[in-house]
Write an enzyme that holds these catalytic residues in place. Structure first.
Site, PDB file in Angstrom:
ATOM      1  N   CYS A  61     -16.684  -0.825  10.370  1.00 13.56           N
ATOM      2  CA  CYS A  61     -17.334  -1.408   9.189  1.00 13.56           C
ATOM      3  C   CYS A  61     -16.832  -2.815   8.885  1.00 13.56           C
ATOM      4  O   CYS A  61     -17.457  -3.539   8.107  1.00 13.56           O
ATOM      5  CB  CYS A  61     -17.199  -0.490   7.964  1.00 13.56           C
ATOM      6  SG  CYS A  61     -15.520  -0.091   7.513  1.00 13.56           S
ATOM      7  N   CYS A  79     -19.289  -6.814   9.921  1.00  9.56           N
ATOM      8  CA  CYS A  79     -19.515  -7.555   8.674  1.00  9.56           C
ATOM      9  C   CYS A  79     -19.703  -9.053   8.961  1.00  9.56           C
ATOM     10  O   CYS A  79     -18.858  -9.677   9.592  1.00  9.56           O
ATOM     11  CB  CYS A  79     -18.339  -7.357   7.720  1.00  9.56           C
ATOM     12  SG  CYS A  79     -18.533  -8.270   6.185  1.00  9.56           S
ATOM     13  N   ASP A 139       0.807  -1.229   0.000  1.00 14.52           N
ATOM     14  CA  ASP A 139       0.000   0.000   0.000  1.00 14.52           C
ATOM     15  C   ASP A 139       0.842   1.282   0.000  1.00 14.52           C
ATOM     16  O   ASP A 139       0.363   2.338   0.385  1.00 14.52           O
ATOM     17  CB  ASP A 139      -1.065  -0.002   1.097  1.00 14.52           C
ATOM     18  CG  ASP A 139      -0.560   0.362   2.493  1.00 14.52           C
ATOM     19  OD1 ASP A 139       0.569   0.842   2.609  1.00 14.52           O
ATOM     20  OD2 ASP A 139      -1.319   0.174   3.461  1.00 14.52           O
ATOM     21  N   CYS A 146     -10.177   2.960  12.557  1.00  9.29           N
ATOM     22  CA  CYS A 146     -11.514   2.553  13.011  1.00  9.29           C
ATOM     23  C   CYS A 146     -11.775   1.163  12.432  1.00  9.29           C
ATOM     24  O   CYS A 146     -11.400   0.878  11.294  1.00  9.29           O
ATOM     25  CB  CYS A 146     -12.537   3.572  12.499  1.00  9.29           C
ATOM     26  SG  CYS A 146     -14.262   3.041  12.541  1.00  9.29           S
ATOM     27  N   CYS A 204     -14.204   9.560   6.779  1.00 11.01           N
ATOM     28  CA  CYS A 204     -13.823   8.285   7.418  1.00 11.01           C
ATOM     29  C   CYS A 204     -12.847   8.541   8.572  1.00 11.01           C
ATOM     30  O   CYS A 204     -11.887   9.309   8.439  1.00 11.01           O
ATOM     31  CB  CYS A 204     -13.192   7.371   6.376  1.00 11.01           C
ATOM     32  SG  CYS A 204     -12.538   5.856   7.084  1.00 11.01           S
ATOM     33  N   CYS A 234     -22.339  -9.318  -0.985  1.00  9.12           N
ATOM     34  CA  CYS A 234     -22.998  -8.649   0.141  1.00  9.12           C
ATOM     35  C   CYS A 234     -24.496  -8.882   0.157  1.00  9.12           C
ATOM     36  O   CYS A 234     -25.139  -8.683   1.198  1.00  9.12           O
ATOM     37  CB  CYS A 234     -22.741  -7.138   0.078  1.00  9.12           C
ATOM     38  SG  CYS A 234     -21.046  -6.667   0.450  1.00  9.12           S
ATOM     39  N   CYS A 282     -27.377  -7.066   2.501  1.00 11.69           N
ATOM     40  CA  CYS A 282     -26.823  -6.568   3.770  1.00 11.69           C
ATOM     41  C   CYS A 282     -26.370  -5.108   3.630  1.00 11.69           C
ATOM     42  O   CYS A 282     -25.832  -4.709   2.598  1.00 11.69           O
ATOM     43  CB  CYS A 282     -25.633  -7.441   4.174  1.00 11.69           C
ATOM     44  SG  CYS A 282     -24.768  -6.851   5.657  1.00 11.69           S
ATOM     45  N   CYS A 321     -21.580   2.807  10.305  1.00 12.41           N
ATOM     46  CA  CYS A 321     -20.410   3.699  10.234  1.00 12.41           C
ATOM     47  C   CYS A 321     -20.672   4.945  11.091  1.00 12.41           C
ATOM     48  O   CYS A 321     -21.653   5.663  10.876  1.00 12.41           O
ATOM     49  CB  CYS A 321     -20.157   4.100   8.777  1.00 12.41           C
ATOM     50  SG  CYS A 321     -18.925   5.401   8.642  1.00 12.41           S
TER      51      CYS A 321
HETATM   52 FE1  SF4 Z   1     -21.190  -6.364   2.661  1.00 10.50          FE
HETATM   53 FE2  SF4 Z   1     -20.108  -6.886   5.016  1.00 10.50          FE
HETATM   54 FE3  SF4 Z   1     -21.025  -4.435   4.495  1.00 10.50          FE
HETATM   55 FE4  SF4 Z   1     -22.718  -6.449   4.873  1.00 10.50          FE
HETATM   56  S1  SF4 Z   1     -21.339  -5.581   6.389  1.00 10.50           S
HETATM   57  S2  SF4 Z   1     -22.803  -4.926   3.237  1.00 10.50           S
HETATM   58  S3  SF4 Z   1     -21.608  -8.152   3.926  1.00 10.50           S
HETATM   59  S4  SF4 Z   1     -19.322  -5.466   3.474  1.00 10.50           S
HETATM   60 FE1  SF4 Z   2     -16.866   4.378   8.718  1.00 15.02          FE
HETATM   61 FE2  SF4 Z   2     -15.413   2.214   8.164  1.00 15.02          FE
HETATM   62 FE3  SF4 Z   2     -14.302   4.647   8.093  1.00 15.02          FE
HETATM   63 FE4  SF4 Z   2     -15.006   3.552  10.415  1.00 15.02          FE
HETATM   64  S1  SF4 Z   2     -13.399   2.793   9.006  1.00 15.02           S
HETATM   65  S2  SF4 Z   2     -15.399   5.663   9.795  1.00 15.02           S
HETATM   66  S3  SF4 Z   2     -16.880   2.461   9.855  1.00 15.02           S
HETATM   67  S4  SF4 Z   2     -15.900   3.883   6.768  1.00 15.02           S
END
Ligand code: SF4
Ligand code: SF4
Length: 425
Positions: free
Chosen positions: A283, A287, A140, A280, A253, A227, A230, A237
């Site tokens: 998200c 999942c 990265d 963070c 973010c 996904c 979902c 977030c």
């Molecule tokens: Fe997709 Fe995971 Fe987000 Fe659900 S939580 S929409 S499965 S990335």
């Molecule tokens: Fe939102 Fe994911 Fe960024 Fe956290 S890491 S602020 S949940 S997008």
């Protein structure tokens, strides 16, 4: 032409990668980058914020075409490694007096862990083929669209949270690439299952073409991904950073705000940061692909990434007292230094403000006299969150001596908020 020798070499290379600790390895033909158009649209919308280096024309061109980095490149080896060492103990996770740190940063800097392994893998391949020039490695840090390539190399699919998700290992993955001139045997990308085949993969990243149900993917080994309906990551977030499914507005973010952003954190977003001080995990934590079905090997990840117990969620009141040198020593070889001592302390001020406990007032009042205006202004904001006479007194004293216009504005807003709180009680 793919000879039996090249097929055998590819299998040996993959085994060598696994021996070096990588969990996933796939190979894609070097060429135009998948998802380069979507990336250009993302930049055009300004979602990269202050990360101007992402939009530099040379970097954009290199991302769109990997051969810009190695003109005779034929294969891109894409590698994934799980850093899922386990969840933060509930006692620490629920404690607002501690700073939350994204789990990828609990141990030593992953660049230091992965780059030597990539060089070793390239060295092994050179030993087999007689090549005398090095391949190009990336963790990265180089202009490579890793997630698109990982999908192309068949090692995962893009989730609505924009993470690469593997059907068995979930998304707690670090990605790395090795670009080489050898033509190796390429892997099959995941394919869309027939019921949603009308949705082209590129449309997944196009805001205007979202469909209510995301397409499902089928992998070469029969595994399924996707996904579906979902939306947990989008809903949970804390800063509502997703402009749409599969589209992150980095400017909102917490990872961007606490790591990449060097200036002031937008005032309206500060309360939403809670006690996150570096990145963070929300998200990914919500999942389902990282839930019980996930088959990560926590013991292996723990052995490799060696999370430092003191760095899982350090007390904010300890951190706020550290100076530059002490912070550098405390987080030596940790990714936390990417935010810089000044950025980290800015984040700690915000987290202390969100905690709102008067015990933090003396430390924040001392930061109100910090030589760095960024810290003075964020300390002022934090003091303004506290309905406490000592906080108001510190702000009033700060106002008398402060000369920086931005910090004076913060102090005045903080005094205003704090005194409204006092009148309300
Ligand atoms: Fe997709 Fe995971 Fe987000 Fe659900 S939580 S929409 S499965 S990335
Ligand atoms: Fe939102 Fe994911 Fe960024 Fe956290 S890491 S602020 S949940 S997008």
């Amino acid at each position: 032409m793919m000879t039996p020798q090249l097929k055998a070499l590819t299998q040996q290379l993959k085994q060598r990668a696994r021996d070096l600790g990588f969990d996933l390895v796939g190979i894609a033909p070097a060429g135009p980058a998948p998802q380069a158009d979507a990336y250009a649209r993302w930049l055009a919308r300004g979602y990269h914020g202050a990360m101007g280096y992402l939009a530099r024309p040379d970097a954009v061109a290199a991302r769109a075409e990997v051969q810009q980095r190695l003109p005779n490149a034929r294969s891109l080896v894409v590698l994934g490694i799980s850093y899922a060492t386990g969840a933060l103990p509930e006692l620490l996770a629920a404690d607002p007096s501690r700073g939350r740190i994204a789990s990828f940063a609990w141990g030593m800097d992953y660049h230091d862990l992965l780059k030597p392994r990539l060089y070793a893998l390239d060295g092994w391949l050179r030993g087999r083929t007689g090549r005398t020039t090095p391949g190009k490695v990336s963790v990265d840090s180089a202009p490579v669209l890793e997630r698109g390539w990982a999908q192309q190399a068949g090692i995962g699919f893009s989730g609505k949270n924009t993470c690469l998700i593997h059907p068995r290992l979930g998304s707690w993955l670090l990605l790395a690439t090795l670009l080489v001139p050898e033509e190796l045997e390429f892997d099959e990308p995941a394919t869309l299952t027939t019921d949603v085949a009308a949705a082209a993969p590129i449309a997944l990243l196009d805001i205007e073409q979202q469909t209510p149900r995301a397409p499902a993917w089928r992998f070469a080994d029969g595994a399924r991904g996707g996904c579906g309906g979902c939306t947990r990551c989008l809903a949970d977030c804390p800063t509502q950073a997703f402009a749409a499914p599969f589209v992150l507005d980095a400017r909102r973010c917490i990872s961007y705000l606490t790591i990449e952003l060097k200036g002031a954190i937008p005032r309206e977003l500060r309360p939403r940061l809670g006690n996150w001080i570096f990145g963070c995990d929300v998200c990914q934590a919500v999942c389902p692909w990282n839930g019980r079905r996930c088959q990560t090997d926590a013991a292996k990840a723990t052995a490799l990434f060696a999370p430092r117990l003191d760095d899982l969620a350090p007390p904010l009141l300890d951190l706020i007292e550290l100076d530059d040198a002490a912070l550098r020593a405390r987080f030596r070889r940790s990714p936390l230094l990417r935010a810089g001592p000044r950025g980290l302390l800015r984040n700690v001020c915000v987290a202390l403000g969100n905690w709102g406990h008067p015990v933090a007032v003396p430390a924040l009042a001392r930061r109100l006299a910090d030589p760095e205006p960024l810290l003075r202004s964020h300390a002022a904001w934090a003091l303004g969150q506290m309905d406490d006479p000592a906080a108001r007194l510190a702000l009033a004293r700060g106002w008398r001596t402060e000369t920086d216009p931005d910090t004076r504005l913060e102090i005045s807003l903080a005094l205003d908020k704090s005194s409204k709180g006092a009148h309300a009680t």
